[in-house]
Write a protein that holds these residues in place. Structure first.
Motif, PDB file in Angstrom:
ATOM      1  N   UNK B  98       0.824  -1.200   0.000  1.00 10.28           N
ATOM      2  CA  UNK B  98       0.000   0.000   0.000  1.00 10.28           C
ATOM      3  C   UNK B  98       0.857   1.248   0.000  1.00 10.28           C
ATOM      4  N   UNK B  99       1.897   1.213   0.813  1.00 11.16           N
ATOM      5  CA  UNK B  99       2.798   2.368   0.878  1.00 11.16           C
ATOM      6  C   UNK B  99       3.496   2.591  -0.455  1.00 11.16           C
ATOM      7  N   UNK B 100       3.866   1.498  -1.104  1.00 15.22           N
ATOM      8  CA  UNK B 100       4.545   1.630  -2.389  1.00 15.22           C
ATOM      9  C   UNK B 100       3.654   2.317  -3.422  1.00 15.22           C
ATOM     10  N   UNK B 101       2.376   1.938  -3.405  1.00 13.32           N
ATOM     11  CA  UNK B 101       1.458   2.481  -4.405  1.00 13.32           C
ATOM     12  C   UNK B 101       1.011   3.894  -4.109  1.00 13.32           C
ATOM     13  N   UNK B 103       2.331   6.646  -1.818  1.00 10.31           N
ATOM     14  CA  UNK B 103       3.325   7.211  -0.894  1.00 10.31           C
ATOM     15  C   UNK B 103       2.809   8.474  -0.219  1.00 10.31           C
ATOM     16  N   UNK B 104       1.584   8.821  -0.502  1.00 13.46           N
ATOM     17  CA  UNK B 104       1.031  10.052   0.026  1.00 13.46           C
ATOM     18  C   UNK B 104       0.961  10.121   1.554  1.00 13.46           C
ATOM     19  N   UNK B 105       0.147   9.286   2.233  1.00 16.36           N
ATOM     20  CA  UNK B 105      -0.153   9.348   3.661  1.00 16.36           C
ATOM     21  C   UNK B 105       0.867  10.073   4.515  1.00 16.36           C
ATOM     22  N   UNK B 106       2.135   9.645   4.381  1.00 17.49           N
ATOM     23  CA  UNK B 106       3.169  10.386   5.092  1.00 17.49           C
ATOM     24  C   UNK B 106       2.979  10.316   6.600  1.00 17.49           C
ATOM     25  N   UNK B 107       2.877   9.125   7.084  1.00 15.65           N
ATOM     26  CA  UNK B 107       2.663   8.808   8.484  1.00 15.65           C
ATOM     27  C   UNK B 107       3.282   9.754   9.501  1.00 15.65           C
ATOM     28  N   UNK B 108       2.874  10.970   9.507  1.00 16.98           N
ATOM     29  CA  UNK B 108       3.367  11.971  10.441  1.00 16.98           C
ATOM     30  C   UNK B 108       4.857  12.260  10.298  1.00 16.98           C
ATOM     31  N   UNK B 109       5.292  12.479   9.092  1.00 18.20           N
ATOM     32  CA  UNK B 109       6.637  12.959   8.781  1.00 18.20           C
ATOM     33  C   UNK B 109       7.798  12.042   9.084  1.00 18.20           C
ATOM     34  N   UNK B 110       7.838  11.480  10.244  1.00 18.65           N
ATOM     35  CA  UNK B 110       9.003  10.690  10.610  1.00 18.65           C
ATOM     36  C   UNK B 110       9.132   9.468   9.740  1.00 18.65           C
TER      37      UNK B 110
END
Lengths: 110, 110
Positions: B98-101, B103-110
């Motif tokens: 999911x992250x690969x497809x 990459x938006x979410x950006x789980x709180x920067x870190x």
DNA sequence: GCAGTCTATGCCAGATCCGACATAGCGCAG
DNA sequence: CTGCGCTATGTCGGATCTGGCATAGACTGC
């Protein structure tokens, strides 16, 4: 969250091991199948939201109603390639697909 | 974020329209290709992180070195099905994909 | 019951993909 | 330069997928 999934798998022509639930599938196979089911569901939901019939969607995709039915059923003769292309053609974006595959994130609960 | 992608597309055997960058591709085709590139990159990164050669990965996947090379290059004879199955076999989870497809979410920067 | 609309299933021919092999290219140690 | 390990590219037979057609099933209104 088991019997229903199992039913889906069977309808998709996966002939899941009767008693052993789908433990006959390796972890990676299971994950892959779930991806397919998720994409298929996404496709159906998108179609319904657009208020279209399978036949209409087929036209937009340059395919046939039967193929669309199989896509939505995540039939084994349907690849993720086809599902992805179809979703994109129906206006889905990468984030939509990402959400379908990894429902985890949970964008801050609401 | 253009010349490099273009290069990748060309290496992948997509024969992108020379001057017109890849404007010759429709929106959905472009999105699909990007999905493929993302998965391919993910596969390569995963392999490198595991410190394996393409040949070793091929063995784990029950495939050949040449096919792995093509997977990582997102060659046109490689489907997302193959890429997904391969990623899962190398231990990736749905969230990874999911992250690969997306990459938006950006789980709180870190 | 019957027609109409929509969806599901079976099958096929042509297209595409998969794994395998051969071989070429690349970077580097000796 | 030569050899060696790794990656890239081309090709091929067999396997799988694709769209299309036919048809069966489910549901609704008449």
């Amino acid at each position: 969250m088991r019997a229903d999934k199992r039913k889906k798998l069977e309808r998709a022509g996966w002939t899941v091991g009767d008693a052993g639930d789908f433990l006959g599938l390796s972890v990676e196979e299971r994950r892959f199948v779930e991806v397919k089911l998720a994409l298929a569901d996404g496709l159906r939901r998108r179609r319904e939201d657009l208020g279209l019939t399978q036949g209409e969607v087929a036209k937009r995709l340059g395919s046939s109603q039967s193929r669309v039915a199989k896509m939505e059923a995540a039939h084994r003769t349907v690849t993720t390639d086809l599902l992805l292309k179809s979703l994109f053609r129906l206006g889905a974006g990468p984030e939509d697909v990402g959400r379908l595959l990894a429902p985890r994130p949970r964008r801050r609960a609401a």
